[in-house]
Motif scaffolding. Structure first.
Motif, PDB file in Angstrom:
ATOM      1  N   ALA A 151     104.094  41.897  -4.669  1.00  0.00           N
ATOM      2  CA  ALA A 151     104.338  42.688  -4.220  1.00  0.00           C
ATOM      3  C   ALA A 151     105.141  42.828  -3.222  1.00  0.00           C
ATOM      4  O   ALA A 151     105.191  43.853  -2.646  1.00  0.00           O
ATOM      5  CB  ALA A 151     102.425  42.219  -3.331  1.00  0.00           C
ATOM      6  N   TYR A 169     102.552  48.159  -2.722  1.00  0.00           N
ATOM      7  CA  TYR A 169     101.449  47.842  -4.165  1.00  0.00           C
ATOM      8  C   TYR A 169     100.453  48.497  -3.957  1.00  0.00           C
ATOM      9  O   TYR A 169      99.902  48.441  -5.530  1.00  0.00           O
ATOM     10  CB  TYR A 169     101.899  46.735  -4.494  1.00  0.00           C
ATOM     11  CG  TYR A 169     100.670  45.654  -3.019  1.00  0.00           C
ATOM     12  CD1 TYR A 169      99.567  45.142  -4.341  1.00  0.00           C
ATOM     13  CD2 TYR A 169     100.507  45.207  -2.846  1.00  0.00           C
ATOM     14  CE1 TYR A 169      98.304  44.623  -3.246  1.00  0.00           C
ATOM     15  CE2 TYR A 169      99.449  44.370  -1.791  1.00  0.00           C
ATOM     16  CZ  TYR A 169      99.075  44.230  -2.009  1.00  0.00           C
ATOM     17  OH  TYR A 169      98.116  43.601  -1.314  1.00  0.00           O
ATOM     18  N   LEU A 227     108.140  45.561  -3.590  1.00  0.00           N
ATOM     19  CA  LEU A 227     108.538  46.374  -3.900  1.00  0.00           C
ATOM     20  C   LEU A 227     108.492  47.258  -2.449  1.00  0.00           C
ATOM     21  O   LEU A 227     108.075  47.264  -1.316  1.00  0.00           O
ATOM     22  CB  LEU A 227     107.384  46.731  -4.061  1.00  0.00           C
ATOM     23  CG  LEU A 227     106.805  46.523  -5.594  1.00  0.00           C
ATOM     24  CD1 LEU A 227     104.853  46.791  -6.260  1.00  0.00           C
ATOM     25  CD2 LEU A 227     107.673  46.796  -6.573  1.00  0.00           C
TER      26      LEU A 227
END
Length: 319
Positions: A299, A132, A302
């Motif tokens: 976050a 992120y 990802l």
């Protein structure tokens, strides 16, 4: 919010102290009390906390490691361990917590958020393996440490006409190997995202030798394999004398670069601002040189992807 806690967890990284300093001084400037948690989640479970003041964080911005120390905590992975940690937070009156570390540390912060404690994560890991954010605290310093090692090893490599394999950290993410190899002019960069093509590596070495090249540098991320074993295979296949250097934990230490000090200062201060705004369950990152925040769950969901352009450029420039 009157009392904020701060801890460092997982592997240490250069710049963690700069982040701690920013957390403490920004919180105090806003009238908050700050408690530092020693030895990460393990210290939280065991009540190893102390109040921090302006002097607590004096003369630490340039120091590597973490003044709060760090440790792995198997107990915190259990529900009982987390409930003990929650009780300590309540006993000490901590209303919000800043967690500086990597993905494992963020998962711990996520669990505390679910238990009602506002937490903000600050990415402190040399691996740069969090998708992120453009950069994590400590990556730039570690990369420069490797580039410095490449320069030194190249000197002796050229003197002896050898190939040298430099093994760097990166079990799942090859950013240290990729960017240090690109900056250091390595002939081959071997990373987990691509894997090892031993024939291609040997072909480059032989072609280089045939055109009069005196030495070659190969940068290997530890997640692909061991430098010593690879060196034996290369020497057997090519007849080129090959040496291996394993940099190990030297990559974690040292005074943080200016980039890491500034990044850590911005992120640490941002974490406090978010807590004072009544927010939690977030992590701080940087994109396009601007700090921002994102939900912890998002976050962590990802996937970190290889910057293929940089990898291809390194391959082109190493011909």
């Amino acid at each position: 919010m009157n009392t904020i806690g701060v801890l460092t967890s997982g592997g240490d990284s250069p710049g963690m102290n700069a982040a701690i300093r920013a957390v403490v001084r920004n919180a105090i400037s806003n009238g908050c009390k700050v408690l530092g948690v020693k030895r990460g989640y393990d210290g939280l479970i065991n009540g190893q906390l102390e109040e921090m003041n302006l002097s607590s964080v004096a003369d630490i911005i340039h120091r590597g490691g973490t003044i709060l120390r760090t440790a792995r905590s198997e107990e915190f992975r259990t529900e009982e361990g987390r409930m003990r940690a929650l009780n300590v937070l309540k006993v000490f009156g901590i209303e919000g917590l800043v967690v500086i570390g990597g993905d494992g540390s963020f998962r711990g912060a996520q669990k505390l958020s679910e238990l009602g404690i506002p937490t903000i994560g600050v990415p402190g890991t040399i691996d740069n393996d969090l998708a992120y954010t453009d950069y994590t605290i400590g990556f730039d310093t570690a990369m420069n440490t490797v580039v410095d090692a490449i320069s030194k090893i190249r000197d002796t490599s050229a003197s002896h006409g050898r190939a040298n394999i430099i093994e760097v950290m990166g079990r799942h993410c090859g950013d240290i190997a990729l960017y240090a190899g690109l900056a250091g002019g390595a002939e081959s960069i071997i990373i987990p995202e691509v894997g090892l093509d031993i024939d291609q590596v040997c072909k480059k070495l032989i072609k280089g030798k045939n055109r009069g090249k005196l030495h070659s540098i190969i940068v290997l991320a530890e997640g692909v394999g061991g430098a010593i074993e690879l060196g034996g295979v290369i020497e057997e296949k090519t007849g080129i004398e090959t040496r291996a250097t394993i940099l190990g934990h030297i990559q974690r230490g040292g005074s943080p670069t200016a980039f890491d000090r500034i990044l850590a200062s911005k992120m640490g201060a941002k974490a406090v601002d978010l807590l004072l705004e009544g927010k939690g369950s977030l992590v701080v990152g940087v994109q396009g040189n601007k700090t921002f925040s994102i939900d912890i769950d998002e976050a962590l969901s990802l996937e970190k992807k290889l910057e293929e352009d940089a990898y291809q450029l390194a391959d082109i420039l190493s011909i």
